[in-house]
Design a protein around this motif. Structure first.
Motif, PDB file in Angstrom:
ATOM      1  N   GLU A   9       4.140 -10.854  50.831  1.00 39.98           N
ATOM      2  CA  GLU A   9       4.141 -10.040  49.627  1.00 39.98           C
ATOM      3  C   GLU A   9       5.296  -9.042  49.606  1.00 39.98           C
ATOM      4  OE1 GLU A   9       0.303  -8.295  49.582  1.00 39.98           O
ATOM      5  OE2 GLU A   9      -0.729 -10.146  49.033  1.00 39.98           O
ATOM      6  N   ASP A  10       5.839  -8.752  50.783  1.00 38.56           N
ATOM      7  CA  ASP A  10       6.907  -7.754  50.859  1.00 38.56           C
ATOM      8  C   ASP A  10       8.205  -8.394  51.341  1.00 38.56           C
ATOM      9  OD1 ASP A  10       8.054  -5.231  50.734  1.00 38.56           O
ATOM     10  OD2 ASP A  10       7.628  -4.823  52.841  1.00 38.56           O
ATOM     11  N   LEU A  11       8.541  -9.544  50.765  1.00 38.11           N
ATOM     12  CA  LEU A  11       9.731 -10.281  51.191  1.00 38.11           C
ATOM     13  C   LEU A  11      11.003  -9.486  50.903  1.00 38.11           C
ATOM     14  CD1 LEU A  11       8.965 -13.885  49.922  1.00 38.11           C
ATOM     15  CD2 LEU A  11       8.901 -13.086  52.260  1.00 38.11           C
ATOM     16  N   SER A  12      11.906  -9.501  51.882  1.00 35.55           N
ATOM     17  CA  SER A  12      13.221  -8.904  51.650  1.00 35.55           C
ATOM     18  C   SER A  12      14.170  -9.951  51.100  1.00 35.55           C
ATOM     19  CB  SER A  12      13.775  -8.342  52.969  1.00 35.55           C
ATOM     20  OG  SER A  12      13.935  -9.388  53.911  1.00 35.55           O
ATOM     21  N   MET A  13      13.703 -11.205  51.023  1.00 33.94           N
ATOM     22  CA  MET A  13      14.515 -12.283  50.463  1.00 33.94           C
ATOM     23  C   MET A  13      13.680 -13.013  49.422  1.00 33.94           C
ATOM     24  SD  MET A  13      14.404 -14.816  53.720  1.00 33.94           S
ATOM     25  CE  MET A  13      15.070 -13.480  54.678  1.00 33.94           C
ATOM     26  N   LEU A  14      14.309 -13.576  48.449  1.00 31.72           N
ATOM     27  CA  LEU A  14      13.611 -14.216  47.357  1.00 31.72           C
ATOM     28  C   LEU A  14      13.821 -15.726  47.315  1.00 31.72           C
ATOM     29  CD1 LEU A  14      14.411 -11.618  44.536  1.00 31.72           C
ATOM     30  CD2 LEU A  14      12.404 -11.721  46.017  1.00 31.72           C
ATOM     31  N   SER A  15      14.719 -16.234  48.148  1.00 31.84           N
ATOM     32  CA  SER A  15      15.011 -17.660  48.115  1.00 31.84           C
ATOM     33  C   SER A  15      13.850 -18.471  48.681  1.00 31.84           C
ATOM     34  CB  SER A  15      16.283 -17.975  48.915  1.00 31.84           C
ATOM     35  OG  SER A  15      16.485 -19.371  48.976  1.00 31.84           O
ATOM     36  N   HIS A  16      13.308 -19.348  47.859  1.00 31.36           N
ATOM     37  CA  HIS A  16      12.197 -20.206  48.284  1.00 31.36           C
ATOM     38  C   HIS A  16      12.628 -21.153  49.397  1.00 31.36           C
ATOM     39  CE1 HIS A  16       8.562 -22.643  47.967  1.00 31.36           C
ATOM     40  NE2 HIS A  16       9.332 -23.719  47.910  1.00 31.36           N
ATOM     41  N   GLN A 336      22.362 -20.327  55.839  1.00 28.01           N
ATOM     42  CA  GLN A 336      22.875 -19.036  56.282  1.00 28.01           C
ATOM     43  C   GLN A 336      23.374 -18.202  55.112  1.00 28.01           C
ATOM     44  OE1 GLN A 336      22.594 -17.757  59.348  1.00 28.01           O
ATOM     45  NE2 GLN A 336      23.339 -15.874  58.402  1.00 28.01           N
ATOM     46  N   LEU A 337      24.071 -18.829  54.164  1.00 28.35           N
ATOM     47  CA  LEU A 337      24.520 -18.084  52.985  1.00 28.35           C
ATOM     48  C   LEU A 337      23.339 -17.618  52.148  1.00 28.35           C
ATOM     49  CD1 LEU A 337      27.659 -20.138  51.876  1.00 28.35           C
ATOM     50  CD2 LEU A 337      27.611 -17.747  52.613  1.00 28.35           C
ATOM     51  N   ALA A 338      22.290 -18.442  52.079  1.00 28.90           N
ATOM     52  CA  ALA A 338      21.082 -18.049  51.344  1.00 28.90           C
ATOM     53  C   ALA A 338      20.397 -16.870  52.030  1.00 28.90           C
ATOM     54  CB  ALA A 338      20.123 -19.234  51.249  1.00 28.90           C
ATOM     55  N   ALA A 339      20.447 -16.835  53.373  1.00 23.74           N
ATOM     56  CA  ALA A 339      19.845 -15.724  54.111  1.00 23.74           C
ATOM     57  C   ALA A 339      20.650 -14.433  53.948  1.00 23.74           C
ATOM     58  CB  ALA A 339      19.734 -16.082  55.598  1.00 23.74           C
ATOM     59  N   LEU A 345      21.578 -16.368  46.041  1.00 25.17           N
ATOM     60  CA  LEU A 345      21.832 -17.753  46.428  1.00 25.17           C
ATOM     61  C   LEU A 345      20.599 -18.430  46.993  1.00 25.17           C
ATOM     62  CD1 LEU A 345      25.267 -17.373  48.306  1.00 25.17           C
ATOM     63  CD2 LEU A 345      24.904 -18.086  45.930  1.00 25.17           C
ATOM     64  N   GLY A 346      20.455 -19.712  46.651  1.00 31.06           N
ATOM     65  CA  GLY A 346      19.483 -20.566  47.303  1.00 31.06           C
ATOM     66  C   GLY A 346      20.232 -21.510  48.224  1.00 31.06           C
ATOM     67  N   PHE A 347      19.515 -22.468  48.813  1.00 25.00           N
ATOM     68  CA  PHE A 347      20.183 -23.386  49.733  1.00 25.00           C
ATOM     69  C   PHE A 347      21.269 -24.198  49.036  1.00 25.00           C
ATOM     70  CE2 PHE A 347      20.360 -27.890  50.978  1.00 25.00           C
ATOM     71  CZ  PHE A 347      21.062 -27.739  52.170  1.00 25.00           C
ATOM     72  N   LYS A 348      20.962 -24.770  47.868  1.00 24.10           N
ATOM     73  CA  LYS A 348      21.919 -25.654  47.203  1.00 24.10           C
ATOM     74  C   LYS A 348      23.181 -24.919  46.767  1.00 24.10           C
ATOM     75  CE  LYS A 348      18.502 -29.033  45.634  1.00 24.10           C
ATOM     76  NZ  LYS A 348      17.851 -29.693  44.479  1.00 24.10           N
ATOM     77  N   SER A 349      23.011 -23.731  46.197  1.00 22.84           N
ATOM     78  CA  SER A 349      24.182 -22.970  45.760  1.00 22.84           C
ATOM     79  C   SER A 349      25.005 -22.511  46.960  1.00 22.84           C
ATOM     80  CB  SER A 349      23.762 -21.764  44.916  1.00 22.84           C
ATOM     81  OG  SER A 349      22.823 -20.962  45.604  1.00 22.84           O
ATOM     82  N   GLY A 350      24.311 -22.113  48.044  1.00 25.12           N
ATOM     83  CA  GLY A 350      25.020 -21.708  49.254  1.00 25.12           C
ATOM     84  C   GLY A 350      25.773 -22.869  49.878  1.00 25.12           C
TER      85      GLY A 350
END
Length: 485
Positions: A9-16, A336-339, A345-350
């Protein structure tokens, strides 16, 4: 173990893409892992490495056992460092947080997931595009004369078109999904056995049978046989250091740890067994037949007199290179770019951004100076091998294979954002593994840098944690002394 988004609930990242893999997405069986690393074994640099072993004066049996021992050690390292990925379903960029801290993980993550991955992506893509040019030219000879003297940053039109075509094929798999990678590897698996098995038969015939190859007499080893033997094993394993670090990127899709363990162990040992036979027979067979050993697989293919054999061999090399690029470069860079930029960024965009940077670094220019390339990659490898040691020591000895996922994903961590002992051990072990390149007296450490980096990192990290534990314990029982100190 189902991990729903409500758990964080308290994610510092939003990428699924960085969340633990859901059970329904864990579909990789033993067969997927059996074939995933074949392209990483059967490629041009690998054959050149084995050619270097013969140049040192090793016998065919010494080279054979070096390759097989390396395969067993490699399989073990991939299985061990892939355990957390299969158990918790997390990518390596998140797994690093467990041992280095959320902020501390940035350094090894960028080193592996961006610098090394993008550099290797560019080099592998350019190398694969050369095979594409030869393949197209086999059916369309006029392809080599396209554009005349036209040049783009040092690339003629033929190589430019081949590079873009091969680049687009790599990009296609970013959007095709992880299942497409599994299907690709199932195609590659039988092709590798057929093509490289065929090359081995071809080389044996060139040499006049297997007996002349078995009777090959080397010039003899100069120096310590034991050190040379270990350094050769280290050389093979050093080419895998990046893949070992980020192996959880693929094991996170395993149905179980049994699937990734059995698949990788059986697949790598069998693949390296074929590689040992093929590399030894090709290199020694060509030396017997032509007087000069052929270390470049493309030169071997060029000597075939069958268009079908040439085409299927080049196609196999291209597909193998794509597999290596996806698993070893695109996937780690994307995660790594998504992180690093979770809200944008998500995985695909990264992953797409990393492939674009792979063009901008102009790998064809980098390959003009092989000395600088390998110096840079040796530097990265010397720092990444300690990362493996830290990850293994923390997961198996410190955390006892238990990871608090809520802590890794939450912005209110219960642990320190930077694990100082981990970073300190990494840097010191990196110095140990590389210092022999600058101080001749310590050159043996550099010649076995893979072992030096990993083992020194494990020892240092466990020692630093012991000291930290003793300090905390002393502060608990003697608070006044701790304040004065």
């Amino acid at each position: 173990m189902r991990q729903s988004q409500s758990l964080f609930e308290d994610l510092s990242m939003l990428s699924h893409d960085l969340l633990p893999t859901q059970p329904e997405a864990r579909t990789w069986k033993k067969g997927h892992f059996f074939s995933i690393w074949m392209g990483s074994v059967h490629n041009i640099p690998s054959y050149v490495t084995i050619g270097g072993f013969f140049a040192l004066g090793l016998t065919i049996w010494q080279v054979f056992f070096i390759i097989m021992i390396s395969s067993v050690l490699l399989a073990g390292m991939l299985v061990l460092n892939g355990h957390a990925g299969a158990k918790y379903g997390i990518p390596f960029s998140i797994l690093l947080r467990s041992s280095f801290g959320v902020r501390g993980a940035v350094f090894p993550g960028v080193l592996r997931g961006i610098i090394a991955a993008i550099m290797w992506f560019g080099l592998q893509t350019y190398a694969g595009s050369l095979a594409v040019s030869i393949l197209i030219g086999e059916f369309w000879p006029g392809f080599f004369s396209l554009g005349g003297n036209w040049s783009f940053l040092g690339l003629n039109l033929t190589n430019f078109l081949s590079f873009l075509l091969f680049w687009f094929i790599n990009v296609f798999f970013i959007f095709a999904g992880i299942d497409s990678l599994g299907k690709l590897n199932k195609i590659i698996s039988p092709l590798v056995f057929v093509v490289f098995g065929g090359m081995s038969v071809w080389a044996v015939n060139l040499a006049g049978g297997i007996i002349p190859i078995l009777n090959y007499s080397p010039k003899g080893i100069e120096g310590s046989p034991v050190l040379i033997f270990i350094s050769c094993i280290s050389a093979i394993l050093a080419t895998w250091v990046a893949q070992i670090v980020s192996v959880s990127d693929v094991t996170r899709f395993a149905r179980s740890n049994g699937d990734q363990s059995i698949g990788q162990i059986v697949g790598l040992i069998l693949t390296y067994f074929l590689f040992a036979i093929a590399s030894i027979t090709i290199i020694i067979g060509s030396e017997i037949a032509f007087g000069v050993p052929i270390w470049n697989v493309l030169e071997v293919i060029d000597k075939f007199d069958s268009t079908f054999a040439i085409a299927i061999s080049l196609l196999t090399l291209c597909l193998s290179t794509i597999s290596v690029n996806i698993v070893g470069n695109i996937i780690p860079a994307g995660y790594q770019l998504a992180a690093l930029f979770p809200k944008k960024l998500g995985f695909k965009s990264g992953a797409l951004i990393s492939t674009i940077i792979g063009i901008l670094i102009m790998p064809w220019k980098l390959m003009e100076d092989s000395t600088s390339i390998f110096s840079f990659l040796n530097l990265v490898g010397g720092l990444l091998s300690p990362v493996i040691g830290i990850m293994l020591a923390h997961y198996f000895f410190i955390s006892k294979k238990k990871i608090n996922l809520q802590d890794l994903y939450s912005s209110r961590q219960t642990t320190k954002p930077v694990n100082i002992p981990a970073l300190s051990a990494t840097l010191l072990a990196g110095i140990f593994s590389l210092i022999g390149n600058f101080l001749p007296i310590l050159k043996p450490l550099y010649s076995i840098s893979w072992f030096t980096g990993i083992f020194s990192a494990v020892i240092l990290y466990l020692f630093f944690n012991w000291v930290n534990y003793r300090t905390i314990k002393a502060a608990k029982y003697f608070p006044g002394a701790a304040k004065r100190g």
